[in-house]
Scaffold this motif. Structure first.
Motif, PDB file in Angstrom:
ATOM      1  N   GLY A   7     -86.308 -19.504  27.723  1.00 18.76           N
ATOM      2  CA  GLY A   7     -87.028 -18.460  27.004  1.00 18.76           C
ATOM      3  C   GLY A   7     -86.169 -17.239  26.725  1.00 18.76           C
ATOM      4  N   ILE A   8     -85.445 -16.767  27.733  1.00 18.49           N
ATOM      5  CA  ILE A   8     -84.568 -15.607  27.548  1.00 18.49           C
ATOM      6  C   ILE A   8     -83.408 -15.963  26.622  1.00 18.49           C
ATOM      7  CG2 ILE A   8     -83.039 -13.968  28.719  1.00 18.49           C
ATOM      8  CD1 ILE A   8     -84.847 -14.268  31.187  1.00 18.49           C
ATOM      9  N   TYR A  19     -91.526 -21.357  20.778  1.00 21.02           N
ATOM     10  CA  TYR A  19     -90.756 -20.487  21.652  1.00 21.02           C
ATOM     11  C   TYR A  19     -91.011 -19.002  21.396  1.00 21.02           C
ATOM     12  CZ  TYR A  19     -87.744 -20.205  17.518  1.00 21.02           C
ATOM     13  OH  TYR A  19     -87.264 -20.030  16.237  1.00 21.02           O
ATOM     14  N   ASP A  20     -92.121 -18.647  20.758  1.00 22.87           N
ATOM     15  CA  ASP A  20     -92.437 -17.239  20.518  1.00 22.87           C
ATOM     16  C   ASP A  20     -92.464 -16.464  21.836  1.00 22.87           C
ATOM     17  OD1 ASP A  20     -93.694 -17.589  17.518  1.00 22.87           O
ATOM     18  OD2 ASP A  20     -94.267 -19.229  18.858  1.00 22.87           O
ATOM     19  N   PHE A  21     -92.010 -15.224  21.771  1.00 26.07           N
ATOM     20  CA  PHE A  21     -91.906 -14.409  22.978  1.00 26.07           C
ATOM     21  C   PHE A  21     -93.254 -14.237  23.661  1.00 26.07           C
ATOM     22  CE2 PHE A  21     -91.771 -10.180  25.064  1.00 26.07           C
ATOM     23  CZ  PHE A  21     -90.827 -10.472  26.033  1.00 26.07           C
ATOM     24  N   TRP A  22     -94.312 -14.061  22.863  1.00 25.31           N
ATOM     25  CA  TRP A  22     -95.628 -13.834  23.454  1.00 25.31           C
ATOM     26  C   TRP A  22     -96.103 -15.042  24.246  1.00 25.31           C
ATOM     27  CZ3 TRP A  22     -99.603 -17.122  22.227  1.00 25.31           C
ATOM     28  CH2 TRP A  22     -99.509 -17.849  21.036  1.00 25.31           C
ATOM     29  N   ARG A  23     -95.631 -16.217  23.872  1.00 23.74           N
ATOM     30  CA  ARG A  23     -96.000 -17.425  24.624  1.00 23.74           C
ATOM     31  C   ARG A  23     -95.408 -17.385  26.030  1.00 23.74           C
ATOM     32  NH1 ARG A  23     -98.100 -21.367  21.137  1.00 23.74           N
ATOM     33  NH2 ARG A  23     -97.767 -20.886  18.925  1.00 23.74           N
ATOM     34  N   ILE A  58     -98.989 -24.421  26.027  1.00 24.52           N
ATOM     35  CA  ILE A  58     -98.636 -23.207  25.286  1.00 24.52           C
ATOM     36  C   ILE A  58     -97.391 -23.424  24.429  1.00 24.52           C
ATOM     37  CG2 ILE A  58     -97.916 -20.797  25.512  1.00 24.52           C
ATOM     38  CD1 ILE A  58     -99.602 -20.603  28.005  1.00 24.52           C
ATOM     39  N   HIS A  59     -96.432 -24.184  24.954  1.00 26.32           N
ATOM     40  CA  HIS A  59     -95.173 -24.382  24.232  1.00 26.32           C
ATOM     41  C   HIS A  59     -95.074 -25.761  23.579  1.00 26.32           C
ATOM     42  CE1 HIS A  59     -93.416 -20.696  25.956  1.00 26.32           C
ATOM     43  NE2 HIS A  59     -94.055 -21.040  27.059  1.00 26.32           N
TER      44      HIS A  59
END
Length: 315
Positions: A171-172, A11-15, A87-88
């Motif tokens: 994500g948020i 769950y990294d923000f850049w992802r 990605i996730h």
């Protein structure tokens, strides 16, 4: 918990930045066939950069235009699912619901509830204001529309629900560690993107209250029910029945529907009726059926990373 289960995955923000870029790219790629079709139909000499969206939507056969218009959402949905998986490392189940499996009975309940409401109100309005409608039904074009709508509309509405009420909300929520911010942000963005619809040009900016309010209602459904099954059903029924029953020269969907609205459209404070009367009624019915409780915590509580992570089942 629907949002906090994202902590089971990457769950990294850049992802999420990469994921959003991929989704936008998918939507743009999906718009290429429509752009090419309009260009080929008009020809270089007839192209006018000042043509309005309403005029462009009338260039192609209504069913052909309808298909190409929704194709971009279908491509965007594929790109979204690819980003979620690659990605996730997240499953479709975990993107959809906090339950072990996707509860399709919830989808069909919301679909049926909204369908019944639209049919009753549409028939009622036609009977009380017949002068506002023109019989538009033609068997062959309508049957083609029916097939296209049944296939393409759920892809369009699923894209919007999975992107806003699932992907961005999770994500948020993981970033902000609360529930109210993803609800507000996703609802405002969802509604604001409808600013480019021809309905806004015709009815004025006041219609944005309806679009943003709809985003809040769908977001509340997702948070209270810990999944987007109800939102998926609600959105699919709304757009599908709208495309099949009635069209107008100034709407986003130009279809060979049963009726054509020929009245002069206007929007005033009556636009608040769905937001403050109809939508609360829908939420009340769903709350009673599914036993929603603890509204304050569900809508405004914290999003906490669980001490023990359990990866949801995949399908």
């Amino acid at each position: 918990m629907f949002i906090s289960q994202i902590f089971n995955y990457k769950y990294d923000f850049w992802r999420y930045i990469i994921g959003v870029i991929m989704v936008i790219a998918g939507v743009i790629i999906g718009q290429i066939p429509l752009t090419i079709a309009i260009f080929m139909e008009l020809g270089l000499e007839s192209m006018d950069v000042n043509m309005t969206q309403e005029e462009l939507m009338k260039v192609l056969d209504p069913n052909y235009n309808f298909f190409l218009l929704l194709l971009s959402y279908a491509v965007g949905l594929l790109f979204l699912f690819f980003a979620v998986r690659k990605i996730h490392g997240q499953s479709l189940v975990a993107l959809t619901t906090s339950r072990p499996r996707i509860d399709w009975s919830r989808f069909w309940f919301a679909f049926g509830l909204v369908s019944l409401f639209i049919i009753i109100t549409s028939v009622g309005d036609y009977l009380t204001n017949p002068q506002d409608y023109k019989w538009n039904f033609e068997l062959v074009p309508f049957l083609i529309l029916l097939v296209l709508a049944v296939v393409m509309v759920p892809l369009q509405t699923s894209f919007e629900e999975y992107f806003f009420r699932a992907y961005l909300m999770q994500g948020i929520g993981a970033l902000a560690r609360n529930k109210w911010l993803p609800l507000v942000v996703t609802s405002v963005i969802f509604g604001s993107l409808h600013f480019f619809n021809p309905e806004v040009t015709k009815l004025g900016n006041i219609i944005m209250i309806y679009y943003i309010g709809t985003g809040f209602m769908l977001g509340i459904m997702a948070l209270m029910d810990e999944g987007i099954e109800l939102a998926l059903g609600f959105h699919a029924a709304n757009n599908l029945l709208t495309a099949l029953i009635v069209t107008a020269d100034w709407t986003a969907f130009q279809t060979p529907s049963i009726f054509k609205d020929v009245s002069e459209p206007s929007a005033g404070w009556d636009i608040l009726i769905p937001i403050f009367v109809v939508y609360p009624l829908f939420l009340f019915i769903m709350a009673r059926r599914y036993g929603w409780k603890n509204w304050k915590e569900k809508l405004f509580g914290k999003v906490e990373k669980p001490e023990i992570l359990n990866v949801s089942e995949e399908i």
